[in-house]
Design an enzyme around this catalytic site. Structure first.
Site, short mmCIF file in Angstrom:
data_model
loop_
_atom_site.label_atom_id
_atom_site.label_comp_id
_atom_site.label_asym_id
_atom_site.label_seq_id
_atom_site.Cartn_x
_atom_site.Cartn_y
_atom_site.Cartn_z
N SER A 130 2.11 -42.62 -30.07
CA SER A 130 1.60 -43.46 -30.86
C SER A 130 -0.06 -44.16 -31.12
O SER A 130 0.17 -45.73 -31.69
CB SER A 130 2.88 -43.68 -31.99
OG SER A 130 1.84 -44.39 -33.28
N SER A 131 -0.81 -43.24 -29.98
CA SER A 131 -1.80 -44.28 -29.68
C SER A 131 -2.39 -43.97 -31.38
O SER A 131 -3.57 -45.02 -31.58
CB SER A 131 -2.37 -43.32 -29.11
OG SER A 131 -3.19 -41.99 -29.30
N ASP A 176 6.24 -45.58 -36.67
CA ASP A 176 5.17 -45.98 -35.74
C ASP A 176 3.66 -47.31 -36.46
O ASP A 176 4.02 -48.01 -35.74
CB ASP A 176 4.29 -44.49 -35.61
CG ASP A 176 4.61 -43.25 -34.60
OD1 ASP A 176 5.64 -43.62 -34.73
OD2 ASP A 176 4.28 -42.35 -35.49
C1 GLA Z 1 5.19 -38.69 -35.22
C2 GLA Z 1 5.32 -39.81 -36.56
C3 GLA Z 1 6.25 -40.47 -37.23
C4 GLA Z 1 8.04 -39.74 -37.00
C5 GLA Z 1 7.64 -38.74 -36.27
C6 GLA Z 1 8.66 -37.96 -35.66
O1 GLA Z 1 5.28 -39.52 -34.62
O2 GLA Z 1 4.05 -40.16 -36.62
O3 GLA Z 1 6.05 -40.54 -38.29
O4 GLA Z 1 7.98 -38.75 -38.05
O5 GLA Z 1 6.45 -37.97 -35.40
O6 GLA Z 1 10.33 -39.16 -35.81
#
Ligand code: GLA
Length: 394
Positions: A130-131, A176
């Site tokens: 999650s950059s 995230d």
């Molecule tokens: C991505 C999305 C999150 C979540 C995940 C799956 O990272 O940004 O919000 O839905 O996928 O769990």
């Protein structure tokens, strides 16, 4: 908290080179790994992420006008926009994160000031750490710093999520942004995505978390992600009709209820629903296991989550499955699963601390054996559990 991240040094150096002065602040935003609770957040379910010690840094200085100038140190690219009429950029998607965040903050009635900024990151892009949330949160805190406005962090997380929906085009959940803002060293965050209530869950000692990037970029992630989201909405509609009561989300269905109608329910939405409903229970079991130090049980739940994501939610791929097998073949690994949206990216493994060196050495070989010729180059590293984002004054 202060740190010695290479992205921090880089952001400061490139700032001096680009703008000829020193930055006033550096905002530090961590990457995240979700321990368990995948594809549950946008179904109002539970998640259990950790913030990790890979950081995106925004070095910045206030301006006296309404212009925003940003240099992306790692991309050899830059952006400039005015705060009076913030628009999406069609050329380079990274620009839509700071732009989206500036737009959403102003939509909420806070008038921003211009800044000069440099962004640099040690969070691998496309590995599922999650950059994207880190860049949103990094710029949100930076913009707010220069107008001296404090926004409660759960609210800010929602604003960042909206920026991602509107400007980056991914209908992401709230996990995230929440963990990037609310993480705490040595703790996981148990988050109820229905009302954003949350608790810190202390992590037992003697374990380490490993991120095992498959080397496969998450090419389908955005399109397939949005499809899964729609399928879940469809499942809610079908279940509301069939069960004869209005459901708001898959959170409102129990395993027993789903079991009663499972045979009549159409494919693939019945398996999508089964993943979400069972995954919510696994999150609660897992956090309890962590509190009790029941590591074998926790490891088993990680594997069950992976199987459900692979078979019911269908967001795994050959390489993610091979990585889980490779990890589980080494002594001292309690459990492993794909983490993040899936379709490539990384696995998470929970390992005995004293087995860490062996895992990092052995797993790449086993992964190559699993996949045979043309196996992509994996990248394994241990992560430490970090704090959520913060602003450092220089
Ligand atoms: C991505 C999305 C999150 C979540 C995940 C799956 O990272 O940004 O919000 O839905 O996928 O769990």
């Amino acid at each position: 908290m202060s740190l010695n991240a290479s992205s921090l040094q880089r952001a400061v150096e490139v700032f001096r080179a680009s703008f000829g002065t020193s930055p006033e602040i550096v905002t530090v935003a961590p990457g995240r790994v979700n321990l368990i609770g995948e594809h549950t957040d946008y179904n109002e379910g539970f998640v259990l992420p950790i913030a990790v010690d890979r950081y995106l840094c925004v070095a910045a200085r206030g301006r006296n006008d309404r212009t925003v100038k940003i240099v992306a140190a790692d991309l050899n690219d830059s952006d400039e926009f005015g705060l009076d009429n913030v628009q999406r950029d069609e050329e380079a998607n990274w620009r839509n994160y700071p732009r989206g965040v500036a737009w959403v903050i102003q939509q909420n009635g806070i008038e921003l000031k211009g800044i000069d900024a440099v962004v640099a990151s040690d969070i691998p892009i496309g590995a599922g750490l999650s950059s994207s949330a880190a860049i949103e949160v990094g710029f949100a805190l930076t913009f707010l710093h220069f107008v001296q406005v404090d926004v409660p962090r759960p609210t800010l997380a929602q604003w960042c999520q909206l920026a991602e929906h509107k400007f980056a085009g991914v209908q992401c959940g709230i996990m995230d942004q929440m963990i990037a803002l609310l993480g705490k060293e040595n703790h996981a965050l148990l988050l109820d995505c229905r009302d954003l209530s949350h608790q810190l869950v202390p992590l037992p000692s003697g374990i380490a978390f490993v991120v095992a990037d498959t080397g496969v970029p998450r090419t389908l992630a955005a399109s397939e992600y949005n499809i899964r989201r729609r399928q879940c909405e469809e499942a809610v509609r079908w279940l509301s009709e069939t069960l004869g009561r209005p459901l708001k989300s898959l959170r409102d269905v129990t395993i027993e209820e789903l079991g009663q109608v499972f045979n009549e329910m159409p494919e693939p939405i019945r398996r999508r629903a089964r993943h979400v409903v069972t995954e919510n229970n696994r999150v609660l079991d897992f956090q309890q296991a962590m509190r009790e130090g029941a590591l074998k049980r926790a490891g088993y739940l990680l594997l069950a989550s992976h199987a459900s994501l692979r078979d019911d939610y269908e967001v795994s791929c050959r390489e993610l499955d091979a990585m889980v097998n490779a990890l589980m073949s080494v002594d001292g690994v309690y459990g492993a699963r794909l983490t993040g949206a899936g379709f490539g990216g990384a696995c998470l493994a929970m390992v005995r601390e004293d087995a860490l060196a062996r895992v990092l050495e052995e797993v790449p070989k086993r992964y190559a054996e699993e996949l045979g010729q043309n196996a992509p180059e994996p990248n394994l590293f241990a992560v430490r559990v970090s704090d959520g984002a913060w602003v450092e004054s220089l």
